[in-house]
Write an enzyme that holds these catalytic residues in place. Structure first.
Site, mmCIF file in Angstrom:
data_model
loop_
_atom_site.group_PDB
_atom_site.id
_atom_site.type_symbol
_atom_site.label_atom_id
_atom_site.label_comp_id
_atom_site.label_asym_id
_atom_site.label_seq_id
_atom_site.Cartn_x
_atom_site.Cartn_y
_atom_site.Cartn_z
ATOM 1 N N GLY A 143 0.821 -1.201 0.000
ATOM 2 C CA GLY A 143 0.000 0.000 0.000
ATOM 3 C C GLY A 143 0.850 1.245 0.000
ATOM 4 O O GLY A 143 1.757 1.386 0.827
ATOM 5 N N LYS B 170 -6.963 4.581 20.239
ATOM 6 C CA LYS B 170 -6.655 5.065 18.891
ATOM 7 C C LYS B 170 -7.937 5.210 18.076
ATOM 8 O O LYS B 170 -8.121 6.185 17.337
ATOM 9 C CB LYS B 170 -5.686 4.102 18.186
ATOM 10 C CG LYS B 170 -5.537 4.361 16.686
ATOM 11 C CD LYS B 170 -5.003 5.760 16.392
ATOM 12 C CE LYS B 170 -5.334 6.255 14.992
ATOM 13 N NZ LYS B 170 -5.090 5.359 13.902
#
Length: 319
Positions: free
Chosen positions: A23, A190
């Site tokens: 990616g 997170k």
């Protein structure tokens, strides 16, 4: 405006390990560049060819001499794989993962959401070590191979021997690896940074500065309190301090900063809502906790994502 200074490319030091990054979005491009600058042998795995990789940070642009691979058939097993695709693209990375993972390979998952090990396990060879990571990096891809880094460069991972190996691998880079004892809490903490910022900026097509509005801040507080109840049911130590702490993060962030979901909407790419807002709603349903604000956002995001898909289908049909 004076030109942005360019830092000349220098030959990498002797490689201390072989890394493949799957990616080339904001996180993948940024991580690949920092690893290469630290002297690691880095292959960046992408679907479409790139003419190079640069990262702008603090007003300086640097070039990273990474190897670019566009076909799984062209790669071989490495020591570490960094999976940085969007969560919804995990299955599409299987071809890369099968080719890159050999005996001793470990996969670090740099994605949003929770349950990262379970998400990736079906797509790697049985027995492959998987290290989930909570990514604390604000960056955006401004063009293919062009990354703009805003703030933060940390990966929080569950402590243990695998975390120690990963930290040692990246010790010479600017990407800090921080092992934590309670990763369930860390991963939900997170997720908190994404739960409001991602859907709201994407829906409104506005940057982080939108949270300076008192009404928006009040709605965000209620949204996060819903998620906090779900997180506690999932075993995370999340409470009011995390709600207020997240609001403080938004207030301290550069007002022109954005979110990955906003960048995806602006670029016409699929949204990651099912793994952020959807994770809250799904876990709430499992525990019998109502999440009306998050459910509303999820419904709206699904509608936008359908429209984006229709636009992509039209473009593909007319190509």
């Amino acid at each position: 405006m004076p030109p942005i200074p360019q830092v000349p490319q220098t030959p990498p030091a002797a490689a201390a390990g072989r890394i493949a990054v799957i990616g080339a979005g904001a996180i993948g491009g940024y991580a690949a560049a920092l690893a290469q600058w630290a002297g690691l042998d880095v292959t960046l795995c992408v679907r479409s060819p790139l003419d190079g990789l640069t990262v702008e940070s603090g007003g300086t642009v640097r070039t990273a001499a990474v190897r670019i691979a566009t076909e799984p058939a062209g790669v071989a097993p490495v020591d570490w794989v960094l999976l940085t695709t969007k969560a919804q693209d995990t299955a599409g990375a299987e071809g890369w993962l099968r080719r890159l993972c050999g005996p001793g390979t470990a996969v670090a998952v740099l994605q949003n959401g929770v349950g990262l090990e379970e998400r990736v396990a079906p797509y790697v060879p049985e027995g492959t070590a998987i290290l989930p990571s909570a990514v604390f990096i604000s960056a955006e891809r401004t063009a293919p191979g062009r990354i703009l880094h805003h703030v933060a460069s940390e990966l929080h991972v569950p402590e243990g021997p695998l975390a120690d190996r990963f930290a040692a691998l990246l010790a010479g880079s600017e990407l800090r690896v921080r092992p934590v004892a309670d990763f369930t809490t860390t991963s939900w903490r997170k997720l908190f940074t994404n739960i409001a910022a991602n859907p709201i900026t994407a829906l409104l097509q506005q940057r982080i500065g939108v949270f300076a509005d008192p009404g928006m801040a009040a709605m965000t507080r209620d949204l996060l309190r819903e998620a906090a109840a779900v997180a506690r049911a999932e075993g995370a130590d999340i409470g009011e301090r995390d709600v207020e702490g997240t609001l403080e993060i938004y207030a301290a962030a550069p007002p022109d900063g954005g979110s990955s979901m906003l960048y995806d909407r602006l670029a016409g790419r699929p949204l990651e809502h099912e793994y952020i807002t959807g994770a809250v709603v799904e876990a709430g349903e499992r525990h019998g906790i109502d999440t009306p604000l998050n459910r509303m956002l999820l419904t709206l995001l699904r509608a936008i994502d359908r429209d984006l898909q229709d636009d992509r289908d039209l473009r593909d049909g007319s190509a």
